[in-house]
Design an enzyme around this catalytic site. Structure first.
Site, PDB file in Angstrom:
ATOM      1  N   GLU A   1      63.658 -45.792-105.516  1.00 55.06           N
ATOM      2  CA  GLU A   1      64.184 -46.540-104.369  1.00 55.06           C
ATOM      3  C   GLU A   1      65.632 -46.141-104.083  1.00 55.06           C
ATOM      4  OE1 GLU A   1      61.671 -49.431-106.947  1.00 55.06           O
ATOM      5  OE2 GLU A   1      62.999 -47.705-107.232  1.00 55.06           O
TER       6      GLU A   1
ATOM      7  N   CYS B   1      63.961 -52.615-109.639  1.00 57.54           N
ATOM      8  CA  CYS B   1      64.817 -53.285-110.615  1.00 57.54           C
ATOM      9  C   CYS B   1      65.938 -54.021-109.872  1.00 57.54           C
ATOM     10  CB  CYS B   1      65.397 -52.265-111.582  1.00 57.54           C
ATOM     11  SG  CYS B   1      66.596 -51.143-110.811  1.00 57.54           S
TER      12      CYS B   1
END
Length: 253
Positions: A183, A209
Site C-alpha cells: 500500500e 498495517c
C-alpha cells in the site's frame, strides 16, 4: 468458451469442427482437460461415449451431439442430425454458441481489481510474505504496488532485509524490517509520477498495517478493500472509522 462436438466420426461433424477452427476456436483432443486458457475459445472433437463428457460438463462446456437419427442421447444435450444440411447445421451451431456466450459471467469490479492486485503481489521480492495493492479512481487503475525493499537497494530475496532473511517470527523485530509495504509503495509510486489518488479506492491482498493506514488516510483515499485480514489491525480499523474511510473485505476464492 468450450464447444464439444460429440458423436461418431461423420463428415458433418468433421465439417463443423473445421468450421469452428476457421472462427478462431482452438482444437483440443477429448481428454485434453488441463492447460485451457480462459481468454480463448476451444472446440473439442469427442467420441460418442456419453460417460467421457462429464469432465467437459464440469467445465460448463457447450455440448452438442452430432449423429444419425435415433442415436441421440436422452440426456438433454443439443442435437444436430447427420442428415441436416451443412448450412442449417452451421446456423444452429452459431445460434447456440451466441446464446451461451451471452450468458457467460464476467468478474465483478471487486474481483477484477483484487485479482490484479494479486498478480502485482507476484512481483514482490519479499521472502516472508508477498502482498500487492492497486489504487483505482473511476474504475481506472492509477497506481500499483507490491512489498519489497526501497528503490535502488538490495532486494529482500537477495539478502537486503535482515529481518526477513532471519525468518523472524510474525510480529517481532519489525524495527529491523527494510521492506516497504504494498500500500505504501502504491501511494508513493503515484506521488513519484505526479498522479493524484484523492477519492480513490485501494485494493490490497492483505489488510493494511497501522503505518499504511495513516498514509491511506492522509493521501485522500476514501475506501479500502482487502482480501486477507491482518491479525493486528484493530487500531487501523478504528482509525479508518474516525476518518470516515470505508473498509471492507472481498475474499477471493
Amino acid at each position: 468458451m468450450i464447444v464439444v462436438l460429440c458423436g461418431e466420426a461423420l463428415p458433418l461433424k468433421s465439417g463443423l469442427v473445421e468450421y469452428l477452427q476457421q472462427k478462431s476456436f482452438y482444437l483440443r483432443a477429448n481428454q485434453e482437460y488441463d492447460g485451457l486458457e480462459p481468454d480463448k475459445n476451444y472446440v473439442v472433437d469427442a467420441p460418442a461415449s456419453v460417460s467421457s463428457l462429464q469432465p467437459w460438463r464440469d467445465r460448463k462446456s457447450l455440448i452438442i451431439w452430432v449423429g444419425r437419427n435415433g442415436q441421440a442421447p436422452a440426456n438433454g444435450e443439443r442435437v444436430i442430425l447427420d442428415e441436416t444440411p451443412e448450412g442449417d447445421a452451421r446456423d444452429a451451431l452459431n445460434q447456440w454458441i451466441l446464446i451461451s456466450m451471452r450468458q457467460q459471467e464476467r468478474p465483478g469490479w471487486d474481483e477484477y481489481f483484487m485479482k490484479i492486485a494479486q498478480v502485482a503481489s507476484m512481483r514482490s521480492n519479499c521472502i516472508k510474505r508477498k502482498v500487492g495493492a492497486v489504487i483505482v479512481r473511476d474504475r481506472r487503475i492509477v497506481s500499483t504496488g507490491y512489498n519489497g525493499t526501497p528503490r535502488g537497494t538490495m532486494n529482500c530475496n537477495e539478502g537486503g532485509c535482515p529481518r526477513c532473511n532471519s525468518l523472524a517470527s510474525s510480529g517481532t523485530r519489525l524495527d529491523e524490517c527494510l521492506c516497504s509495504h504494498a500500500e505504501e509503495n502504491a501511494i508513493t509510486q503515484s506521488a513519484y509520477h505526479g498522479t493524484s489518488v484523492k477519492d480513490g479506492i485501494l485494493y490490497t491482498t492483505f489488510a493494511p498495517c497501522l503505518m499504511c493506514s495513516k498514509m491511506i488516510i492522509n493521501s485522500g483515499i476514501i475506501e479500502v478493500v482487502f482480501n486477507v485480514d491482518y491479525p493486528l489491525n484493530d487500531t487501523s480499523f478504528q482509525l479508518f472509522g474516525q476518518a470516515g474511510i470505508k473498509i471492507r473485505q472481498h475474499k477471493l476464492d
